[in-house]
Design a protein around this motif. Sequence first.
Motif, PDB file in Angstrom:
ATOM      1  N   UNK A   1     -19.802 -62.608  44.401  1.00  0.00           N
ATOM      2  CA  UNK A   1     -20.749 -62.746  45.732  1.00  0.00           C
ATOM      3  C   UNK A   1     -22.051 -63.748  45.327  1.00  0.00           C
ATOM      4  N   UNK A   2     -22.847 -63.790  46.121  1.00  0.00           N
ATOM      5  CA  UNK A   2     -23.949 -64.929  46.088  1.00  0.00           C
ATOM      6  C   UNK A   2     -24.727 -64.686  44.920  1.00  0.00           C
ATOM      7  N   UNK A   3     -24.724 -65.824  44.069  1.00  0.00           N
ATOM      8  CA  UNK A   3     -25.458 -65.716  42.844  1.00  0.00           C
ATOM      9  C   UNK A   3     -27.069 -66.174  43.266  1.00  0.00           C
ATOM     10  N   UNK A   4     -27.826 -65.218  43.072  1.00  0.00           N
ATOM     11  CA  UNK A   4     -29.180 -65.249  43.460  1.00  0.00           C
ATOM     12  C   UNK A   4     -30.164 -65.996  42.448  1.00  0.00           C
ATOM     13  N   UNK A   5     -29.929 -65.918  41.138  1.00  0.00           N
ATOM     14  CA  UNK A   5     -30.979 -66.159  40.414  1.00  0.00           C
ATOM     15  C   UNK A   5     -30.443 -66.606  38.957  1.00  0.00           C
ATOM     16  N   UNK A   6     -31.046 -67.385  38.247  1.00  0.00           N
ATOM     17  CA  UNK A   6     -30.814 -67.912  36.974  1.00  0.00           C
ATOM     18  C   UNK A   6     -31.929 -67.998  35.641  1.00  0.00           C
ATOM     19  N   UNK A   7     -31.620 -67.759  34.538  1.00  0.00           N
ATOM     20  CA  UNK A   7     -32.590 -67.752  33.642  1.00  0.00           C
ATOM     21  C   UNK A   7     -32.046 -68.227  32.191  1.00  0.00           C
ATOM     22  N   UNK A   8     -32.738 -69.002  31.399  1.00  0.00           N
ATOM     23  CA  UNK A   8     -32.305 -69.424  30.112  1.00  0.00           C
ATOM     24  C   UNK A   8     -33.175 -68.757  29.187  1.00  0.00           C
ATOM     25  N   UNK A   9     -32.325 -68.374  28.160  1.00  0.00           N
ATOM     26  CA  UNK A   9     -33.345 -67.977  26.864  1.00  0.00           C
ATOM     27  C   UNK A   9     -34.177 -69.046  26.245  1.00  0.00           C
ATOM     28  N   UNK A  10     -34.885 -68.933  25.302  1.00  0.00           N
ATOM     29  CA  UNK A  10     -35.964 -70.062  24.993  1.00  0.00           C
ATOM     30  C   UNK A  10     -35.194 -71.194  24.421  1.00  0.00           C
ATOM     31  N   UNK A  11     -34.104 -71.133  23.668  1.00  0.00           N
ATOM     32  CA  UNK A  11     -33.564 -72.233  22.946  1.00  0.00           C
ATOM     33  C   UNK A  11     -32.474 -72.975  23.856  1.00  0.00           C
ATOM     34  N   UNK A  12     -32.256 -72.101  24.963  1.00  0.00           N
ATOM     35  CA  UNK A  12     -31.138 -72.514  25.842  1.00  0.00           C
ATOM     36  C   UNK A  12     -29.718 -72.333  25.524  1.00  0.00           C
ATOM     37  N   UNK A  13     -29.365 -71.714  24.612  1.00  0.00           N
ATOM     38  CA  UNK A  13     -28.069 -71.365  24.140  1.00  0.00           C
ATOM     39  C   UNK A  13     -27.375 -70.189  24.928  1.00  0.00           C
ATOM     40  N   UNK A  14     -28.293 -69.644  26.101  1.00  0.00           N
ATOM     41  CA  UNK A  14     -27.634 -68.386  26.683  1.00  0.00           C
ATOM     42  C   UNK A  14     -28.053 -68.524  28.120  1.00  0.00           C
ATOM     43  N   UNK A  15     -27.444 -68.630  29.305  1.00  0.00           N
ATOM     44  CA  UNK A  15     -27.757 -68.379  30.734  1.00  0.00           C
ATOM     45  C   UNK A  15     -27.501 -67.303  31.316  1.00  0.00           C
ATOM     46  N   UNK A  16     -28.530 -66.570  31.990  1.00  0.00           N
ATOM     47  CA  UNK A  16     -28.213 -65.416  32.770  1.00  0.00           C
ATOM     48  C   UNK A  16     -28.048 -65.504  34.019  1.00  0.00           C
ATOM     49  N   UNK A  17     -27.363 -64.983  34.958  1.00  0.00           N
ATOM     50  CA  UNK A  17     -27.282 -64.997  36.229  1.00  0.00           C
ATOM     51  C   UNK A  17     -27.110 -63.666  36.956  1.00  0.00           C
ATOM     52  N   UNK A  18     -27.674 -63.582  37.939  1.00  0.00           N
ATOM     53  CA  UNK A  18     -27.585 -62.211  38.883  1.00  0.00           C
ATOM     54  C   UNK A  18     -27.196 -62.396  40.081  1.00  0.00           C
ATOM     55  N   UNK A  19     -26.512 -61.629  40.912  1.00  0.00           N
ATOM     56  CA  UNK A  19     -25.465 -61.944  41.986  1.00  0.00           C
ATOM     57  C   UNK A  19     -25.512 -60.698  42.976  1.00  0.00           C
ATOM     58  N   UNK A  20     -25.252 -60.882  44.105  1.00  0.00           N
ATOM     59  CA  UNK A  20     -25.144 -59.874  45.350  1.00  0.00           C
ATOM     60  C   UNK A  20     -23.685 -58.950  44.960  1.00  0.00           C
ATOM     61  N   UNK A  21     -23.014 -59.452  43.956  1.00  0.00           N
ATOM     62  CA  UNK A  21     -21.898 -58.238  43.480  1.00  0.00           C
ATOM     63  C   UNK A  21     -22.510 -57.224  42.874  1.00  0.00           C
TER      64      UNK A  21
END
Length: 442
Positions: free
Chosen positions: A150-170
């Motif tokens: 579903x739609x990917x609504x928002x994104x966030x990196x941890x401080x050093x940029x090694x991990x990306x988090x995404x949240x969705x309408x799914x």
Amino acid sequence: MSLTETNKKELTRAILEFLKSNGYENSYQELLAEAKVSPSDVSTDNILGRKWVLIPKLQMKIQELERMLEQAQKEAGAAGKLRILGKNAASENLPQMPEKMVLEGHRGQITSVLFHPIYSLLVSASEDATIRVWDIETGKPEKFLTGHTGTVNNLAFNTNGTMLASCSADISIKLWSFQTFDCIKTLQGHEHNITGIAFLPSGDHIVSSSRDKTIKLWEVASGYCLKTFVGHNEWVRKVIIHPTLVMASCSHDQTAIIWDLNDALTAIRNKTAGNDAKLILQQLPGHDNVIEAIAFGNDEANRVIEGSEYYRKARFMASISAGEETKDSIDASKAEVKKASKLFVATGARDKLIKLWDAKEATLVATFVGHDNWVRDILFHPNGKYLLSVSDDKSLRVWDLGNGRCIKQILNAHEHFVSCLDFTAKYLALSLIHICRCRRRG
């Protein structure tokens, strides 16, 4: 296109009528004889004159329809674009058109843009259920992340940029390795569309907000939900984290809430039951419609706001409302400002307004008026002197935090609604997506 015999006869009769009614008798008689038309068959409806007047009107209508079609094509094509504006965040550089580049690739509306904290990369999320990684020096796509349905609504990196988090309408949250670009974990627990996500400074936890009216705290290592925060009455649109572990959220219930994450984490470590009401530091009512965006001021912004005349007036009015006015109240408020460590938060809403709050005292400090449609995203400039906002009125506006005035506006930052923005040390990105230059003010 050739005329039919019927068309030819009608045109001949119309020309005969024009010649006769305008006194061209010789030409009329010659055409009458040559065309073998009876005088009784000559038109009397002024057909030629009426059609001659109608043609310019039809041409104007065609031009209007062509403009409408062109605008519709632009808006349809704008759904997957990013605009990048060049800038130097350490200076007073502000966004300047024309843009540095336009990135195209998404097939749907772009919902979030986020620069990598270290590398020259930009990540974008979209209604097309994908995440794209772009090289912002070349404008070329680097990676294409799929997995959400579903739609990917928002994104966030941890401080050093090694991990990306995404949240969705799914109704899921995905954690992505930014070294292998693989999805390493999927978190589930919300009961409705998830629209906000943020890492805590340590990178060990994330928080998410949802249409199910809750905020959840997750442990990254295990993927477990450690805590659910209940306080809003409607969809929680966004959630953000301050370095001091103060959390802020905004909602369809037209309020923002300031939360104490320190106490929540302490209760989790001690395995004691927490009371959500005690975790709420302040509630900020004041908007007349859904709050779409929320942002904490950085240390530099806090100092600029504290030194502003509008802040001193707001504190003075707050002291009057509280019945604490004295002849030295203004001087006293100035002295207290120097001692206190302030925490300011800005909110942007569908009432077209941006409001600036003293988060610790729940005091409305200023209201910025200027947008003509929903305010979709806001961001404090890294140098602390400005607040930037984007809106469904297609504009980007820059607000001077020293005096609360709009000092710059790009009225056509996009051909369609501008839904999000982000900074890096060198560029400013807007969605739908363009990358634009910035120049020093003045």
